[in-house]
Write a protein that holds these residues in place. Sequence first.
Motif, PDB file in Angstrom:
ATOM      1  N   SER A 149       1.625  22.436   5.198  1.00  0.00           N
ATOM      2  CA  SER A 149       1.433  22.065   6.612  1.00  0.00           C
ATOM      3  C   SER A 149       2.750  21.760   7.301  1.00  0.00           C
ATOM      4  CB  SER A 149       0.526  20.826   6.680  1.00  0.00           C
ATOM      5  OG  SER A 149       0.541  20.270   7.978  1.00  0.00           O
ATOM      6  N   ALA A 150       2.808  22.090   8.584  1.00  0.00           N
ATOM      7  CA  ALA A 150       4.004  21.768   9.382  1.00  0.00           C
ATOM      8  C   ALA A 150       4.011  20.303   9.798  1.00  0.00           C
ATOM      9  CB  ALA A 150       4.022  22.642  10.632  1.00  0.00           C
ATOM     10  N   SER A 151       2.892  19.627   9.615  1.00  0.00           N
ATOM     11  CA  SER A 151       2.763  18.272  10.167  1.00  0.00           C
ATOM     12  C   SER A 151       3.488  17.215   9.343  1.00  0.00           C
ATOM     13  CB  SER A 151       1.282  17.904  10.262  1.00  0.00           C
ATOM     14  OG  SER A 151       1.162  16.573  10.712  1.00  0.00           O
ATOM     15  N   LYS A 152       4.157  16.312  10.052  1.00  0.00           N
ATOM     16  CA  LYS A 152       4.791  15.169   9.393  1.00  0.00           C
ATOM     17  C   LYS A 152       3.762  14.070   9.157  1.00  0.00           C
ATOM     18  CE  LYS A 152       9.438  16.079  10.867  1.00  0.00           C
ATOM     19  NZ  LYS A 152      10.678  15.659  11.455  1.00  0.00           N
ATOM     20  N   ASN A 153       2.574  14.243   9.701  1.00  0.00           N
ATOM     21  CA  ASN A 153       1.495  13.260   9.520  1.00  0.00           C
ATOM     22  C   ASN A 153       0.500  13.696   8.444  1.00  0.00           C
ATOM     23  OD1 ASN A 153       2.236  11.429  11.742  1.00  0.00           O
ATOM     24  ND2 ASN A 153       1.776  13.195  13.045  1.00  0.00           N
ATOM     25  N   ALA A 154       0.843  14.755   7.705  1.00  0.00           N
ATOM     26  CA  ALA A 154      -0.141  15.354   6.786  1.00  0.00           C
ATOM     27  C   ALA A 154      -0.655  14.365   5.727  1.00  0.00           C
ATOM     28  CB  ALA A 154       0.465  16.583   6.108  1.00  0.00           C
ATOM     29  N   ALA A 167      -0.520  20.158  -5.178  1.00  0.00           N
ATOM     30  CA  ALA A 167       0.802  19.985  -4.573  1.00  0.00           C
ATOM     31  C   ALA A 167       0.627  19.814  -3.068  1.00  0.00           C
ATOM     32  CB  ALA A 167       1.668  21.208  -4.853  1.00  0.00           C
ATOM     33  N   ILE A 168       1.534  19.042  -2.489  1.00  0.00           N
ATOM     34  CA  ILE A 168       1.489  18.836  -1.033  1.00  0.00           C
ATOM     35  C   ILE A 168       2.882  19.096  -0.476  1.00  0.00           C
ATOM     36  CG2 ILE A 168       1.186  17.128   0.815  1.00  0.00           C
ATOM     37  CD1 ILE A 168      -0.879  15.723  -1.023  1.00  0.00           C
ATOM     38  N   VAL A 169       2.964  20.019   0.474  1.00  0.00           N
ATOM     39  CA  VAL A 169       4.243  20.268   1.154  1.00  0.00           C
ATOM     40  C   VAL A 169       3.967  20.121   2.649  1.00  0.00           C
ATOM     41  CG1 VAL A 169       6.192  21.831   1.435  1.00  0.00           C
ATOM     42  CG2 VAL A 169       4.831  21.928  -0.660  1.00  0.00           C
ATOM     43  N   ASP A 170       4.756  19.277   3.296  1.00  0.00           N
ATOM     44  CA  ASP A 170       4.515  19.040   4.720  1.00  0.00           C
ATOM     45  C   ASP A 170       5.816  19.103   5.517  1.00  0.00           C
ATOM     46  OD1 ASP A 170       5.859  16.646   4.423  1.00  0.00           O
ATOM     47  OD2 ASP A 170       4.037  15.429   4.321  1.00  0.00           O
ATOM     48  N   GLY A 171       5.697  18.783   6.799  1.00  0.00           N
ATOM     49  CA  GLY A 171       6.837  18.885   7.707  1.00  0.00           C
ATOM     50  C   GLY A 171       8.008  17.976   7.367  1.00  0.00           C
ATOM     51  N   ASN A 172       7.787  16.994   6.509  1.00  0.00           N
ATOM     52  CA  ASN A 172       8.902  16.122   6.117  1.00  0.00           C
ATOM     53  C   ASN A 172       9.774  16.765   5.054  1.00  0.00           C
ATOM     54  OD1 ASN A 172       8.093  13.643   7.610  1.00  0.00           O
ATOM     55  ND2 ASN A 172       6.263  13.897   6.344  1.00  0.00           N
ATOM     56  N   GLU A 173       9.242  17.770   4.391  1.00  0.00           N
ATOM     57  CA  GLU A 173       9.939  18.332   3.228  1.00  0.00           C
ATOM     58  C   GLU A 173      10.688  19.619   3.495  1.00  0.00           C
ATOM     59  OE1 GLU A 173       7.756  18.526  -0.647  1.00  0.00           O
ATOM     60  OE2 GLU A 173       6.380  17.266   0.516  1.00  0.00           O
ATOM     61  N   VAL A 174      10.394  20.255   4.606  1.00  0.00           N
ATOM     62  CA  VAL A 174      11.027  21.562   4.843  1.00  0.00           C
ATOM     63  C   VAL A 174      11.959  21.511   6.052  1.00  0.00           C
ATOM     64  CG1 VAL A 174       9.227  22.928   3.738  1.00  0.00           C
ATOM     65  CG2 VAL A 174       9.029  22.391   6.165  1.00  0.00           C
ATOM     66  N   ALA A 175      12.991  22.333   5.990  1.00  0.00           N
ATOM     67  CA  ALA A 175      13.969  22.359   7.089  1.00  0.00           C
ATOM     68  C   ALA A 175      13.544  23.366   8.149  1.00  0.00           C
ATOM     69  CB  ALA A 175      15.340  22.718   6.536  1.00  0.00           C
TER      70      ALA A 175
END
Length: 216
Positions: A115-120, A135-143
């Motif tokens: 998800s692109a969300s930082k609130n995911a 696994a969880i990847v969200d807007g806080n983890e990607v540049a």
Amino acid sequence: MSIQKAIIFDLDGVIVDTAKYHYLAWKKIANDLGFDFSEEDNEKLKGVSRVQSLEFLLSLGNVTLSQTEKEKLLKDKNDHYLSLIAHMDESELLPGISILLKKLQGHKIPFALGSASKNARLILDALHLTDHFSAIVDGNEVAKAKPDPEVFLVAAQKLNFSPENCIVVEDAQAGIEAANSVGMISVGIGKSEVLGEAAYLLSSTEELTFEFLIKI
Ligand code: B16
Ligand code: MG
């Protein structure tokens, strides 16, 4: 599934119906700035990061702001969005999602969030779903935001699956583009006018059944 596949789910608009709250929060920002913001305009913000969404909104309204003013609007938008989702619970899960996740788990088919969300994480916690994802990847983890595939590639890496064995479920054009660009199998949830590039297109999550996924 002939070869074992993993699923990468988008969050807003696929797992939970938060897309409408993002829309309402951006609409208020636009209205306060003196212009309207339609649901059609909002399609272009789906899957797009908060910062890029603001840039799109400002160009739509022909508004130029300083960095400080932009930062204030980003905070205002997120504060309003958070107040709209404050009382969210499982009742806001999109149709069929709860059963689907249970079946995938029962059949040991791994699934991740991309998800692109930082609130995911906050949203998954409210839905009591955090521990169910491998696994969880969200807007806080990607540049880089969608349509860059970074969020899905990191999710595939965490799942230990190659991109071609990942099925991405998305409601945004940017997300379908991201998945396709790295050879993942894209499943769009929405309208063909918006998601025409998806390998598979479903009109709602009701059609996103376990039986559908295992046929892919
Ligand atoms: P936030 P997704 C995306 O989530 C939304 O579709 C998009 O509308 C939003 O701007 C973006 O997250 C950032 O969200 O402001 O919460 O960090 O669809 O990729 O799950
Ligand atoms: Mg989405």
